[in-house]
Design a protein around this motif. Structure first.
Motif, PDB file in Angstrom:
ATOM      1  N   ARG A 176       0.836  -1.186   0.000  1.00 28.62           N
ATOM      2  CA  ARG A 176       0.000   0.000   0.000  1.00 28.62           C
ATOM      3  C   ARG A 176       0.880   1.249   0.000  1.00 28.62           C
ATOM      4  NH1 ARG A 176      -4.813   1.609   4.214  1.00 28.62           N
ATOM      5  NH2 ARG A 176      -5.483   3.461   3.059  1.00 28.62           N
ATOM      6  N   CYS A 177       0.406   2.322  -0.594  1.00 27.63           N
ATOM      7  CA  CYS A 177       1.112   3.598  -0.557  1.00 27.63           C
ATOM      8  C   CYS A 177       0.138   4.699  -0.161  1.00 27.63           C
ATOM      9  CB  CYS A 177       1.791   3.913  -1.886  1.00 27.63           C
ATOM     10  SG  CYS A 177       0.688   4.243  -3.274  1.00 27.63           S
ATOM     11  N   LYS A 178       0.699   5.807   0.327  1.00 27.29           N
ATOM     12  CA  LYS A 178      -0.121   6.953   0.727  1.00 27.29           C
ATOM     13  C   LYS A 178      -0.509   7.798  -0.472  1.00 27.29           C
ATOM     14  CE  LYS A 178       2.221   7.166   5.169  1.00 27.29           C
ATOM     15  NZ  LYS A 178       3.172   7.898   5.985  1.00 27.29           N
ATOM     16  N   ASP A 179       0.420   7.925  -1.439  1.00 25.23           N
ATOM     17  CA  ASP A 179       0.213   8.780  -2.601  1.00 25.23           C
ATOM     18  C   ASP A 179       0.924   8.149  -3.791  1.00 25.23           C
ATOM     19  OD1 ASP A 179       1.257  10.999  -4.468  1.00 25.23           O
ATOM     20  OD2 ASP A 179      -0.266  12.063  -3.289  1.00 25.23           O
ATOM     21  N   ALA A 180       0.161   7.732  -4.796  1.00 25.85           N
ATOM     22  CA  ALA A 180       0.735   7.015  -5.945  1.00 25.85           C
ATOM     23  C   ALA A 180       1.768   7.854  -6.682  1.00 25.85           C
ATOM     24  CB  ALA A 180      -0.371   6.574  -6.898  1.00 25.85           C
ATOM     25  N   LYS A 181       1.464   9.109  -6.939  1.00 27.50           N
ATOM     26  CA  LYS A 181       2.399   9.962  -7.681  1.00 27.50           C
ATOM     27  C   LYS A 181       3.700  10.153  -6.909  1.00 27.50           C
ATOM     28  CE  LYS A 181       3.022  14.251 -10.070  1.00 27.50           C
ATOM     29  NZ  LYS A 181       2.580  15.494 -10.544  1.00 27.50           N
ATOM     30  N   GLU A 182       3.612  10.448  -5.614  1.00 30.99           N
ATOM     31  CA  GLU A 182       4.811  10.614  -4.785  1.00 30.99           C
ATOM     32  C   GLU A 182       5.640   9.328  -4.772  1.00 30.99           C
ATOM     33  OE1 GLU A 182       5.754  12.142  -0.293  1.00 30.99           O
ATOM     34  OE2 GLU A 182       4.175  10.621  -0.507  1.00 30.99           O
ATOM     35  N   THR A 183       4.964   8.186  -4.703  1.00 29.26           N
ATOM     36  CA  THR A 183       5.648   6.893  -4.666  1.00 29.26           C
ATOM     37  C   THR A 183       6.386   6.632  -5.977  1.00 29.26           C
ATOM     38  OG1 THR A 183       4.072   6.040  -3.047  1.00 29.26           O
ATOM     39  CG2 THR A 183       5.314   4.402  -4.335  1.00 29.26           C
ATOM     40  N   VAL A 184       5.738   6.889  -7.107  1.00 29.98           N
ATOM     41  CA  VAL A 184       6.389   6.719  -8.412  1.00 29.98           C
ATOM     42  C   VAL A 184       7.627   7.607  -8.488  1.00 29.98           C
ATOM     43  CG1 VAL A 184       6.165   7.177 -10.891  1.00 29.98           C
ATOM     44  CG2 VAL A 184       4.343   5.968  -9.684  1.00 29.98           C
ATOM     45  N   GLU A 185       7.485   8.866  -8.121  1.00 34.55           N
ATOM     46  CA  GLU A 185       8.620   9.798  -8.211  1.00 34.55           C
ATOM     47  C   GLU A 185       9.765   9.372  -7.304  1.00 34.55           C
ATOM     48  OE1 GLU A 185       8.958  12.077 -10.557  1.00 34.55           O
ATOM     49  OE2 GLU A 185       7.012  11.379 -11.260  1.00 34.55           O
ATOM     50  N   PHE A 186       9.454   8.908  -6.105  1.00 35.78           N
ATOM     51  CA  PHE A 186      10.489   8.456  -5.175  1.00 35.78           C
ATOM     52  C   PHE A 186      11.288   7.296  -5.760  1.00 35.78           C
ATOM     53  CE2 PHE A 186      11.985   5.533  -1.897  1.00 35.78           C
ATOM     54  CZ  PHE A 186      12.738   6.367  -1.089  1.00 35.78           C
ATOM     55  N   TYR A 216      20.001   0.071   4.466  1.00 38.98           N
ATOM     56  CA  TYR A 216      18.577   0.180   4.754  1.00 38.98           C
ATOM     57  C   TYR A 216      18.150   1.639   4.783  1.00 38.98           C
ATOM     58  CZ  TYR A 216      19.263  -4.580   6.466  1.00 38.98           C
ATOM     59  OH  TYR A 216      19.586  -5.903   6.568  1.00 38.98           O
ATOM     60  N   PHE A 217      16.918   1.901   4.329  1.00 38.56           N
ATOM     61  CA  PHE A 217      16.326   3.229   4.370  1.00 38.56           C
ATOM     62  C   PHE A 217      14.815   3.064   4.203  1.00 38.56           C
ATOM     63  CE2 PHE A 217      17.571   2.138   0.122  1.00 38.56           C
ATOM     64  CZ  PHE A 217      16.573   2.618  -0.725  1.00 38.56           C
ATOM     65  N   PHE A 218      14.070   4.173   4.319  1.00 35.14           N
ATOM     66  CA  PHE A 218      12.616   4.116   4.234  1.00 35.14           C
ATOM     67  C   PHE A 218      12.095   4.902   3.045  1.00 35.14           C
ATOM     68  CE2 PHE A 218      13.501   3.048   8.578  1.00 35.14           C
ATOM     69  CZ  PHE A 218      12.563   2.074   8.876  1.00 35.14           C
ATOM     70  N   ASP A 219      11.002   4.409   2.458  1.00 41.22           N
ATOM     71  CA  ASP A 219      10.331   5.164   1.395  1.00 41.22           C
ATOM     72  C   ASP A 219       9.324   6.124   2.047  1.00 41.22           C
ATOM     73  OD1 ASP A 219       7.863   3.851   1.870  1.00 41.22           O
ATOM     74  OD2 ASP A 219       7.783   2.908  -0.097  1.00 41.22           O
ATOM     75  N   PRO A 220       8.669   6.995   1.275  1.00 44.09           N
ATOM     76  CA  PRO A 220       7.757   7.969   1.880  1.00 44.09           C
ATOM     77  C   PRO A 220       6.511   7.356   2.521  1.00 44.09           C
ATOM     78  CG  PRO A 220       7.850   8.256  -0.514  1.00 44.09           C
ATOM     79  CD  PRO A 220       8.820   7.190  -0.155  1.00 44.09           C
ATOM     80  N   ASN A 221       6.286   6.067   2.288  1.00 46.46           N
ATOM     81  CA  ASN A 221       5.136   5.375   2.873  1.00 46.46           C
ATOM     82  C   ASN A 221       5.477   4.694   4.190  1.00 46.46           C
ATOM     83  OD1 ASN A 221       3.459   5.773   0.418  1.00 46.46           O
ATOM     84  ND2 ASN A 221       5.085   4.527  -0.469  1.00 46.46           N
ATOM     85  N   GLY A 222       6.748   4.753   4.572  1.00 45.54           N
ATOM     86  CA  GLY A 222       7.189   4.085   5.786  1.00 45.54           C
ATOM     87  C   GLY A 222       7.647   2.657   5.566  1.00 45.54           C
ATOM     88  N   HIS A 223       7.724   2.211   4.299  1.00 50.56           N
ATOM     89  CA  HIS A 223       8.213   0.863   4.012  1.00 50.56           C
ATOM     90  C   HIS A 223       9.735   0.864   4.121  1.00 50.56           C
ATOM     91  CE1 HIS A 223       4.271  -0.334   2.734  1.00 50.56           C
ATOM     92  NE2 HIS A 223       4.250   0.522   1.741  1.00 50.56           N
ATOM     93  N   ARG A 224      10.272  -0.103   4.852  1.00 49.65           N
ATOM     94  CA  ARG A 224      11.722  -0.228   4.966  1.00 49.65           C
ATOM     95  C   ARG A 224      12.245  -0.905   3.708  1.00 49.65           C
ATOM     96  NH1 ARG A 224      15.730  -3.447   9.028  1.00 49.65           N
ATOM     97  NH2 ARG A 224      17.178  -1.729   9.340  1.00 49.65           N
ATOM     98  N   LEU A 225      13.272  -0.308   3.112  1.00 47.18           N
ATOM     99  CA  LEU A 225      13.899  -0.852   1.913  1.00 47.18           C
ATOM    100  C   LEU A 225      15.308  -1.302   2.247  1.00 47.18           C
ATOM    101  CD1 LEU A 225      12.760   1.910  -0.582  1.00 47.18           C
ATOM    102  CD2 LEU A 225      11.837  -0.389  -0.369  1.00 47.18           C
ATOM    103  N   GLU A 226      15.725  -2.370   1.599  1.00 41.47           N
ATOM    104  CA  GLU A 226      17.080  -2.894   1.751  1.00 41.47           C
ATOM    105  C   GLU A 226      17.665  -3.052   0.359  1.00 41.47           C
ATOM    106  OE1 GLU A 226      19.386  -6.844   3.545  1.00 41.47           O
ATOM    107  OE2 GLU A 226      17.194  -6.821   3.464  1.00 41.47           O
ATOM    108  N   LEU A 227      18.883  -2.581   0.179  1.00 39.12           N
ATOM    109  CA  LEU A 227      19.647  -2.870  -1.036  1.00 39.12           C
ATOM    110  C   LEU A 227      20.761  -3.804  -0.617  1.00 39.12           C
ATOM    111  CD1 LEU A 227      19.892   0.646  -2.728  1.00 39.12           C
ATOM    112  CD2 LEU A 227      18.197  -1.149  -3.086  1.00 39.12           C
TER     113      LEU A 227
END
Length: 182
Positions: free
Chosen positions: A15-25, A126-137
């Protein structure tokens, strides 16, 4: 009947809070290509009225990361009983050099990055996206021998964990390697 023969992950959706913001991120931070968007007022699988925007991003190698924006649902949250480090999206990089370059890129964008963390067979940040999802590379550093050893102890480790709920020491050699390299 035999189990199905899978061909890989079609997509993973969050889930995301804002589709456009998520795409841009994801485009800006990870260079992911925006593949497509689907917007509906009714859920195809259930027929329920629940407007959504479903976006799909190319995560490389035929893998797709997708998100749903659900404007008529309560504000998204997270499971308060699950530590924030547990639920995450891990994406593979090709080398340690790429991992270090990604960290510098993200920090240059003002994003807080944790790591690199040494996991024995890979290193990651590790870092977070604007939705609060933790990302790992993650960048693999394992050898075929290490992976064969880990596979050979996988079943006994799960059996021991199931019986004791304590960390088995079947892969103690891996932890020793981490200490030596740190």
């Amino acid at each position: 009947m035999a189990a199905p023969k899978l061909k890989g992950v079609h997509h993973v959706a969050y889930r995301c809070k804002d589709a456009k913001e998520t795409v841009e991120f994801y485009k800006k931070t990870l260079g992911m290509e925006f593949q497509l968007a689907i917007a509906e007022d009714h859920v195809p699988s259930t027929g329920a009225y629940d407007p959504y925007m479903h976006i799909f991003l190319d995560a490389g190698n035929g893998n797709v990361l997708a998100f749903f924006e659900l404007p008529e649902q309560p504000e998204m949250g997270r499971d308060p009983n699950t530590p924030v480090w547990v639920q995450h999206i891990a994406l593979r990089l090709g080398s340690l050099e790429e991992l270090h370059a990604a960290k510098a890129h993200l920090e240059g964008l003002g994003i807080d990055v944790l790591g690199p963390t040494h996991h024995g067979i890979f290193k990651s940040i590790y870092f977070f996206d604007p939705n609060g999802h933790r990302l790992e590379l993650a960048a693999d550093i394992s050898t075929p021998e290490q992976m064969a050893q880990l596979k050979s102890v996988a079943e006994p480790m799960v059996e021991e964990w199931s019986a004791t709920k304590k960390a088995p020491r079947h892969a103690a050699w891996l932890h020793e390697k981490i200490k030596e390299e740190s």
